[in-house]
Design an enzyme around this catalytic site. Sequence first.
Site, PDB file in Angstrom:
ATOM      1  N   GLN A   1       9.487 -39.064  -6.182  1.00 55.80           N
ATOM      2  CA  GLN A   1      10.384 -38.254  -7.021  1.00 55.80           C
ATOM      3  C   GLN A   1      11.839 -38.390  -6.590  1.00 55.80           C
ATOM      4  O   GLN A   1      12.650 -37.489  -6.829  1.00 55.80           O
ATOM      5  CB  GLN A   1       9.948 -36.781  -6.988  1.00 55.80           C
ATOM      6  N   SER A   2      12.176 -39.483  -5.947  1.00 60.26           N
ATOM      7  CA  SER A   2      13.534 -39.690  -5.443  1.00 60.26           C
ATOM      8  C   SER A   2      14.589 -39.633  -6.558  1.00 60.26           C
ATOM      9  O   SER A   2      14.499 -40.358  -7.553  1.00 60.26           O
ATOM     10  CB  SER A   2      13.594 -41.055  -4.761  1.00 60.26           C
TER      11      SER A   2
END
Length: 332
Positions: A74-75
């Site tokens: 989920q960067s």
Amino acid sequence: MIKIPEKITLANLPTKIEKLERLSPKLGGPNIYIKRDDQTGTEVSGNKIRKLEFAVKEALDQGCDVLITCGGSQSNHCRATAAAAARIGIKSVLVLRGSSNEESDGNLFINRLLGAQIRFITPEEYRNKRAEIMEKIKAELEEQGRRPYIIPEGASNGIGSFGYYTAMAEIVRQEKELGVHFDRIVIAAGSGGTYSGLFLASKTLGYTGQIYGINVCDDAEYFKNQIDKIVRESMQYINVDLQFSKDEIHMIDGYVGQGYALSRPEEMHFIHEFARLEGIILDPVYTGKAMYGLAEEIKKGNFKTCENILFIHTGGAFGLFPKKHLFTLPQV
Ligand SMILES: *Cc1c(COP(=O)(O)O)cnc(C)c1O
């Protein structure tokens, strides 16, 4: 006169500074202001795009046609890189810590929408050999006649942190416009580049307040070393040799909670309360933990000598969606 590296323009700048009219009196401490770096854009929203403006300029100057970078599944940094690449018409390859079984939600969904090529690796591989893996992808692409450029995690290196060098200059200008001096600037620290840029510029610009990082992973010692290293790397770009000590790097440790990207009920409760109180959405991984930490510290009386605090909202809203089940919301 210091000449900083050139950048390309991808972010909506300057970002606004607003006062938190209800949280500040509720906590009974200093005035809290918020700088809306969550509004640097839509696809490119958040702090990473300021750093990418410099990193991508360096990449393009080297003739690059593919950006390679890495981060969690989920960067926000990977998503901003995918968006930046698509925006300028080049490719991106993302090396993500996670698995292809993961639901395509939040930032991961947007990466796919933006056409990023995704390669999942295990947490062990990520910890021990992500640099090696990115180098290998780079070599493969070069063999195919491409011109890849590697951006490290969070674009937190010497060139990337100039994004927050210029943000500091922006803040100093806004202090004059608003007629407010910020005694403290508070941010979430994840890979240290944001802190590094602010810190270096605070020295060269003569900012008299102090910068506090609230770490959302690792510990204070780790960040002091990391920031020291990044600041030294940045100084080589501008030919300055500032003397500073690691003791001048202020980290507030104690709000990592369950660990990086893991949430506690009190953090989710705080994000919910803050949204209703101020109409501003914090993210679960960085700004939710950091603003929660700041509020706790104010309640303990730790900022009582300050008049005005500036919190930088570094973005991350897309990361809320995969965590929506952790909120207890009224059923309508
Ligand atoms: C990456 C990130 C941070 C941390 O910034 P660093 O420069 O990596 O320390 C803070 N907030 C958000 C929303 C982020 O995505």
